[in-house]
Design a protein around this motif. Sequence first.
Motif, PDB file in Angstrom:
ATOM      1  N   ASP A 245       0.819  -1.211   0.000  1.00 41.13           N
ATOM      2  CA  ASP A 245       0.000   0.000   0.000  1.00 41.13           C
ATOM      3  C   ASP A 245       0.853   1.262   0.000  1.00 41.13           C
ATOM      4  O   ASP A 245       0.453   2.302  -0.529  1.00 41.13           O
ATOM      5  N   ILE A 246       2.010   1.190   0.634  1.00 41.38           N
ATOM      6  CA  ILE A 246       2.976   2.277   0.706  1.00 41.38           C
ATOM      7  C   ILE A 246       4.343   1.661   0.458  1.00 41.38           C
ATOM      8  O   ILE A 246       4.615   0.535   0.911  1.00 41.38           O
ATOM      9  N   VAL A 247       5.217   2.365  -0.254  1.00 42.99           N
ATOM     10  CA  VAL A 247       6.582   1.860  -0.464  1.00 42.99           C
ATOM     11  C   VAL A 247       7.575   2.822   0.183  1.00 42.99           C
ATOM     12  O   VAL A 247       7.332   4.026   0.260  1.00 42.99           O
ATOM     13  N   MET A 248       8.693   2.262   0.639  1.00 34.32           N
ATOM     14  CA  MET A 248       9.659   3.081   1.366  1.00 34.32           C
ATOM     15  C   MET A 248      11.058   2.908   0.811  1.00 34.32           C
ATOM     16  O   MET A 248      11.441   1.828   0.363  1.00 34.32           O
ATOM     17  N   VAL A 249      11.806   4.014   0.886  1.00 35.74           N
ATOM     18  CA  VAL A 249      13.227   4.028   0.558  1.00 35.74           C
ATOM     19  C   VAL A 249      14.004   4.184   1.859  1.00 35.74           C
ATOM     20  O   VAL A 249      13.712   5.062   2.671  1.00 35.74           O
ATOM     21  N   LYS A 250      15.014   3.353   2.052  1.00 34.83           N
ATOM     22  CA  LYS A 250      15.824   3.358   3.266  1.00 34.83           C
ATOM     23  C   LYS A 250      17.255   2.996   2.901  1.00 34.83           C
ATOM     24  O   LYS A 250      17.452   1.957   2.257  1.00 34.83           O
ATOM     25  N   TYR A 255      20.244   8.606  -0.623  1.00 33.24           N
ATOM     26  CA  TYR A 255      19.438   8.072  -1.735  1.00 33.24           C
ATOM     27  C   TYR A 255      18.278   8.999  -2.091  1.00 33.24           C
ATOM     28  O   TYR A 255      17.213   8.543  -2.515  1.00 33.24           O
ATOM     29  N   LEU A 256      18.477  10.295  -1.953  1.00 35.28           N
ATOM     30  CA  LEU A 256      17.432  11.245  -2.324  1.00 35.28           C
ATOM     31  C   LEU A 256      17.106  11.149  -3.806  1.00 35.28           C
ATOM     32  O   LEU A 256      15.959  11.389  -4.214  1.00 35.28           O
ATOM     33  N   ASP A 257      18.095  10.803  -4.620  1.00 38.77           N
ATOM     34  CA  ASP A 257      17.816  10.623  -6.049  1.00 38.77           C
ATOM     35  C   ASP A 257      16.856   9.460  -6.268  1.00 38.77           C
ATOM     36  O   ASP A 257      15.983   9.512  -7.148  1.00 38.77           O
ATOM     37  N   ILE A 258      16.981   8.418  -5.442  1.00 36.07           N
ATOM     38  CA  ILE A 258      16.081   7.263  -5.558  1.00 36.07           C
ATOM     39  C   ILE A 258      14.679   7.631  -5.093  1.00 36.07           C
ATOM     40  O   ILE A 258      13.679   7.235  -5.711  1.00 36.07           O
ATOM     41  N   VAL A 259      14.590   8.399  -4.007  1.00 34.34           N
ATOM     42  CA  VAL A 259      13.281   8.872  -3.544  1.00 34.34           C
ATOM     43  C   VAL A 259      12.569   9.610  -4.671  1.00 34.34           C
ATOM     44  O   VAL A 259      11.385   9.382  -4.943  1.00 34.34           O
ATOM     45  N   THR A 267       2.173   5.744  -8.108  1.00 34.12           N
ATOM     46  CA  THR A 267       1.049   6.561  -7.638  1.00 34.12           C
ATOM     47  C   THR A 267       0.707   6.290  -6.178  1.00 34.12           C
ATOM     48  O   THR A 267      -0.124   7.008  -5.600  1.00 34.12           O
ATOM     49  N   VAL A 268       1.299   5.262  -5.561  1.00 34.42           N
ATOM     50  CA  VAL A 268       1.051   4.995  -4.140  1.00 34.42           C
ATOM     51  C   VAL A 268       1.901   5.945  -3.301  1.00 34.42           C
ATOM     52  O   VAL A 268       2.869   6.538  -3.797  1.00 34.42           O
ATOM     53  N   PRO A 269       1.571   6.120  -2.019  1.00 33.88           N
ATOM     54  CA  PRO A 269       2.399   6.963  -1.164  1.00 33.88           C
ATOM     55  C   PRO A 269       3.831   6.429  -1.041  1.00 33.88           C
ATOM     56  O   PRO A 269       4.059   5.212  -1.065  1.00 33.88           O
ATOM     57  N   VAL A 270       4.769   7.360  -0.895  1.00 30.25           N
ATOM     58  CA  VAL A 270       6.187   7.017  -0.766  1.00 30.25           C
ATOM     59  C   VAL A 270       6.694   7.510   0.583  1.00 30.25           C
ATOM     60  O   VAL A 270       6.505   8.678   0.941  1.00 30.25           O
ATOM     61  N   ARG A 305      11.481  15.607   2.159  1.00 28.90           N
ATOM     62  CA  ARG A 305      10.158  15.916   1.617  1.00 28.90           C
ATOM     63  C   ARG A 305      10.274  16.475   0.195  1.00 28.90           C
ATOM     64  O   ARG A 305       9.517  16.102  -0.686  1.00 28.90           O
ATOM     65  N   ARG A 306      11.229  17.380  -0.015  1.00 28.66           N
ATOM     66  CA  ARG A 306      11.397  17.994  -1.336  1.00 28.66           C
ATOM     67  C   ARG A 306      11.749  16.951  -2.396  1.00 28.66           C
ATOM     68  O   ARG A 306      11.343  17.062  -3.555  1.00 28.66           O
ATOM     69  N   ALA A 307      12.479  15.923  -2.000  1.00 27.19           N
ATOM     70  CA  ALA A 307      12.843  14.862  -2.936  1.00 27.19           C
ATOM     71  C   ALA A 307      11.633  14.034  -3.363  1.00 27.19           C
ATOM     72  O   ALA A 307      11.689  13.331  -4.373  1.00 27.19           O
ATOM     73  N   GLY A 308      10.534  14.115  -2.560  1.00 22.01           N
ATOM     74  CA  GLY A 308       9.320  13.433  -2.969  1.00 22.01           C
ATOM     75  C   GLY A 308       8.676  12.532  -1.936  1.00 22.01           C
ATOM     76  O   GLY A 308       7.636  11.932  -2.197  1.00 22.01           O
ATOM     77  N   ALA A 309       9.277  12.422  -0.755  1.00 18.78           N
ATOM     78  CA  ALA A 309       8.695  11.557   0.271  1.00 18.78           C
ATOM     79  C   ALA A 309       7.423  12.176   0.838  1.00 18.78           C
ATOM     80  O   ALA A 309       7.422  13.335   1.258  1.00 18.78           O
ATOM     81  N   ASP A 310       6.348  11.405   0.865  1.00 20.27           N
ATOM     82  CA  ASP A 310       5.107  11.845   1.490  1.00 20.27           C
ATOM     83  C   ASP A 310       5.195  11.744   3.007  1.00 20.27           C
ATOM     84  O   ASP A 310       4.558  12.513   3.731  1.00 20.27           O
ATOM     85  N   THR A 311       5.971  10.763   3.468  1.00 22.98           N
ATOM     86  CA  THR A 311       6.073  10.450   4.884  1.00 22.98           C
ATOM     87  C   THR A 311       7.534  10.183   5.222  1.00 22.98           C
ATOM     88  O   THR A 311       8.252   9.591   4.418  1.00 22.98           O
ATOM     89  N   ILE A 312       7.955  10.615   6.422  1.00 27.83           N
ATOM     90  CA  ILE A 312       9.333  10.409   6.849  1.00 27.83           C
ATOM     91  C   ILE A 312       9.346   9.715   8.205  1.00 27.83           C
ATOM     92  O   ILE A 312       8.705  10.174   9.157  1.00 27.83           O
TER      93      ILE A 312
END
Length: 327
Positions: A245-250, A255-259, A267-270, A305-312
């Motif tokens: 439902d949500i995918v995460m980068v860690k 890895y802001l470029d990956i975000v 289209t799902v939350p990141v 957030r600026r890189a595109g993460a909806d949630t941190i």
Amino acid sequence: MPGFPEVRPRRLRSSEAVRRLVAETSLEPRQLILPMFVREGAREPIAIKSMPGVVQHTRDTARKAIAEAAQLGLGGVMLFGVPTSKDPEGSGALDPNGILNVAIRDAVSEAGDALLVMSDLCLDEFTSHGHCGVLDSAGRVDNDATLSLYAEMGVAQATAGAHVVGPSGMMDGQVGVIRKALDAAGFIDTVILAYAVKYASAFFGPFREAVDSSLTGDRKTYQQDNANARDAIREVDLDIAEGADIVMVKPALPYLDIVRQIRDHVTVPVAAYNISGEYAMVEAAAANGWIDRDKAILETLTSIRRAGADTILTYWATEVAQKLRYR
């Protein structure tokens, strides 16, 4: 510059009020998730030396921190259990009375639906060898044998009351088996926040102390190679196809470029995890007087957030939420 002197971009930077008006990126408490460590049998909080200000909670102090997180309007808490005993199969992760499942019940009892209670779904805190899955006869992580345990773990956490489960072990097929197990057990509304993109990172170091990790060696055979970006897209696509439902980068900062690529691709939350090593670097530099701590924290989270993460996910979540109330 064409248009000068009529065109002056500095007009929109001339005061705090105008900068606030035209800010492109917002940072709000609802976008922040607080990772928390709850230690089995602890009678007082135990400081984590490599992460100043972060502790292994007792059950009581965890409840207080969860109540505060709910009052501040955080998006959620991500719970990690620190057991007193471990075994090769990580059986404590499946035990209804194991520390993580107990901590989930405590959190839901404290916060109800005012706060999302999230749980780390991985075996590494519970295995005596410290790997994220069970080992085969050659000492390698057995992907498919691990999946069945993840399925059981997901149901155990949902039964304890978790609103969101976070599979973080990077086993192939983990999201699919967990989704099927949850649905079969009647937990069709339990959200899966997939650690879809998790790199084998040097920045995980302080986390190992936080969970009393028993790991020897590394996790490079299942976590991603930091030289690869296309691999991240593939992992995300697979997890979404399996029911994430949500995918995460860690981690987040290296890895802001990956975000950004993931945010543009799905289209799902990141989500992105501002991990222990990122936290420790800022705290250490600030303790030495090399940077302005408060400004560095806000700049760090705003960049994610600026890189595109909806949630941190961030260990600063409570502190930052308090500051945001008075900005």
